[in-house]
Write a protein that holds these residues in place. Structure first.
Motif, PDB file in Angstrom:
ATOM      1  N   LEU A 119      -0.028   9.362   6.230  1.00 25.66           N
ATOM      2  CA  LEU A 119      -0.917   9.491   4.734  1.00 25.66           C
ATOM      3  C   LEU A 119      -1.948   8.785   4.824  1.00 25.66           C
ATOM      4  CD1 LEU A 119      -0.302  10.854   1.287  1.00 25.66           C
ATOM      5  CD2 LEU A 119       0.509   8.679   1.458  1.00 25.66           C
ATOM      6  N   GLY A 120      -3.250   9.167   5.052  1.00 29.18           N
ATOM      7  CA  GLY A 120      -4.576   8.996   5.075  1.00 29.18           C
ATOM      8  C   GLY A 120      -5.426   9.374   4.100  1.00 29.18           C
ATOM      9  N   GLY A 121      -6.132   8.693   2.831  1.00 23.23           N
ATOM     10  CA  GLY A 121      -6.610   9.351   1.565  1.00 23.23           C
ATOM     11  C   GLY A 121      -5.816   9.644   0.867  1.00 23.23           C
ATOM     12  N   SER A 122      -6.370  10.832   0.177  1.00 24.76           N
ATOM     13  CA  SER A 122      -5.362  10.611  -0.858  1.00 24.76           C
ATOM     14  C   SER A 122      -3.798  11.184  -0.485  1.00 24.76           C
ATOM     15  CB  SER A 122      -6.233  11.956  -2.052  1.00 24.76           C
ATOM     16  OG  SER A 122      -5.720  12.438  -3.254  1.00 24.76           O
ATOM     17  N   PRO A 123      -3.843  10.260  -2.107  1.00 25.89           N
ATOM     18  CA  PRO A 123      -1.450  10.610  -1.960  1.00 25.89           C
ATOM     19  C   PRO A 123      -1.305  12.046  -2.290  1.00 25.89           C
ATOM     20  CG  PRO A 123      -1.997   9.023  -3.860  1.00 25.89           C
ATOM     21  CD  PRO A 123      -3.296   9.691  -2.716  1.00 25.89           C
ATOM     22  N   ALA A 124      -2.492  13.211  -2.577  1.00 19.68           N
ATOM     23  CA  ALA A 124      -2.278  14.472  -3.631  1.00 19.68           C
ATOM     24  C   ALA A 124      -3.109  15.423  -2.192  1.00 19.68           C
ATOM     25  CB  ALA A 124      -3.119  14.431  -4.445  1.00 19.68           C
ATOM     26  N   ALA A 125      -4.207  14.653  -1.890  1.00 20.20           N
ATOM     27  CA  ALA A 125      -3.916  15.871   0.052  1.00 20.20           C
ATOM     28  C   ALA A 125      -4.574  15.440   0.987  1.00 20.20           C
ATOM     29  CB  ALA A 125      -5.225  16.918  -1.118  1.00 20.20           C
ATOM     30  N   GLY A 126      -4.204  13.706   1.625  1.00 23.08           N
ATOM     31  CA  GLY A 126      -4.947  13.636   2.236  1.00 23.08           C
ATOM     32  C   GLY A 126      -3.692  13.621   3.310  1.00 23.08           C
ATOM     33  N   PRO A 137       0.833  -1.423   0.057  1.00 23.59           N
ATOM     34  CA  PRO A 137       0.092  -0.289  -0.104  1.00 23.59           C
ATOM     35  C   PRO A 137       0.898   1.240   0.054  1.00 23.59           C
ATOM     36  CG  PRO A 137      -0.793  -1.581   1.018  1.00 23.59           C
ATOM     37  CD  PRO A 137       0.387  -2.082   1.036  1.00 23.59           C
ATOM     38  N   PHE A 138       0.461   2.599  -0.832  1.00 22.48           N
ATOM     39  CA  PHE A 138       1.840   3.400  -1.369  1.00 22.48           C
ATOM     40  C   PHE A 138       1.465   3.739   0.595  1.00 22.48           C
ATOM     41  CE2 PHE A 138       2.353   7.533  -1.803  1.00 22.48           C
ATOM     42  CZ  PHE A 138       3.420   7.483  -2.864  1.00 22.48           C
TER      43      PHE A 138
END
Length: 270
Positions: free
Chosen positions: A139-146, A119-120
């Motif tokens: 890093l929860g949720g989106s790797p762009a903004a989470g 998992p990323f």
């Protein structure tokens, strides 16, 4: 640093800021530096660094295909894949335009996740957070903004950017230099920029105007700001970095106070 006290006058409930130098020394800190804040798009810096680690490990290659036809890992990192901001639409051919894309970073993370068979979120933790002692960062949720982190953790990351230990210095220099130069695009919150310079996940000030950094920051300044009222910049000319986290969404208030704050930080460092 007295300049950091300016955050006390901002129209926010909670804020924290710090300045760190290339040797990892803390020049100053103010506010709730150990309190977690939502990072919004400052998360992209952490994701980008993990992707660079995956490249150095040989798990992925910059020219591996990922995203729309003709797009590569490198295109996704540099916001030139052609993907739209927040959906799967393809708005341009790869390499033709700088289109800032959350979707592109989600595709990027998925490519690393598949290549590494992990998992990323776990990959970022093992490749970046744990080695740097960023124990309060997730890093929860989106790797762009989470992402969620503290100012203190992010100063550790900023120190790594200035004096890399996890990656080769040449890798970081390339990532924080302009990639696909000359491309125009929109800088969210600040409108069309010609050119809209970007590295491999790192926004580069260049000649952009208006901009969220200060007029005194050098054109080589790189970093990111987030929609949660957050930012991190590194100015190679100063050998220093600034981190600021707040609990109020980005808006006109931030566009008004951030440049003055950053100019005051630059002046005090100088």
């Amino acid at each position: 640093m007295e300049s950091l006290r300016m955050i006390d006058t901002w129209p926010v409930d909670r804020a924290a800021a710090a300045v760190v130098t290339r040797d990892g020394g803390m020049r100053g800190e103010h506010g709730r530096v150990d309190e977690p804040f939502r990072l919004a798009s400052v998360t992209k810096l952490l994701t980008a660094y993990a992707v660079l680690a995956a490249v150095e490990e040989g798990a992925v290659e910059p020219d591996d295909e990922a995203g729309p036809p003709g797009s590569t890992i490198r295109h996704l990192q540099a916001h030139t894949s052609g993907l739209a901001f927040d959906d799967d639409r393809v708005l341009a051919a790869p390499g033709r335009k700088r289109i800032y894309s959350n979707t592109g970073f989600e595709v990027l993370a998925a490519a690393v996740e598949k290549a590494c068979d992990i998992p990323f979120e776990d990959y970022v933790r093992e490749a970046v957070f744990e080695p740097l002692g960023m124990s309060e960062t997730t890093l929860g949720g989106s790797p762009a903004a989470g992402g969620i982190s503290t100012v203190r953790d992010l100063t550790r990351f900023a120190a790594e950017l200035m004096a890399p230990r996890l990656l080769a210095p040449e890798t970081v220099r390339e990532a924080t230099s302009v990639v696909f130069p000359g491309l125009d695009g929109v800088l969210p919150g600040y409108g069309a920029q010609r050119p809209n310079d970007w590295g491999l996940g790192f926004e580069i000030k260049g000649t952009k105007s208006p901009h969220w950094t200060g007029a005194g920051n050098s054109p080589a300044t790189y970093g990111h700001f987030g929609a949660r009222g957050t930012f991190l910049w590194v100015d190679p000319a100063l050998g220093a970095a600034a981190v600021c986290l707040t609990d109020r969404d980005f808006g006109p208030w931030a566009a008004e106070v951030w440049p003055g704050f950053n100019d005051a930080v630059v002046a005090e460092l100088g």
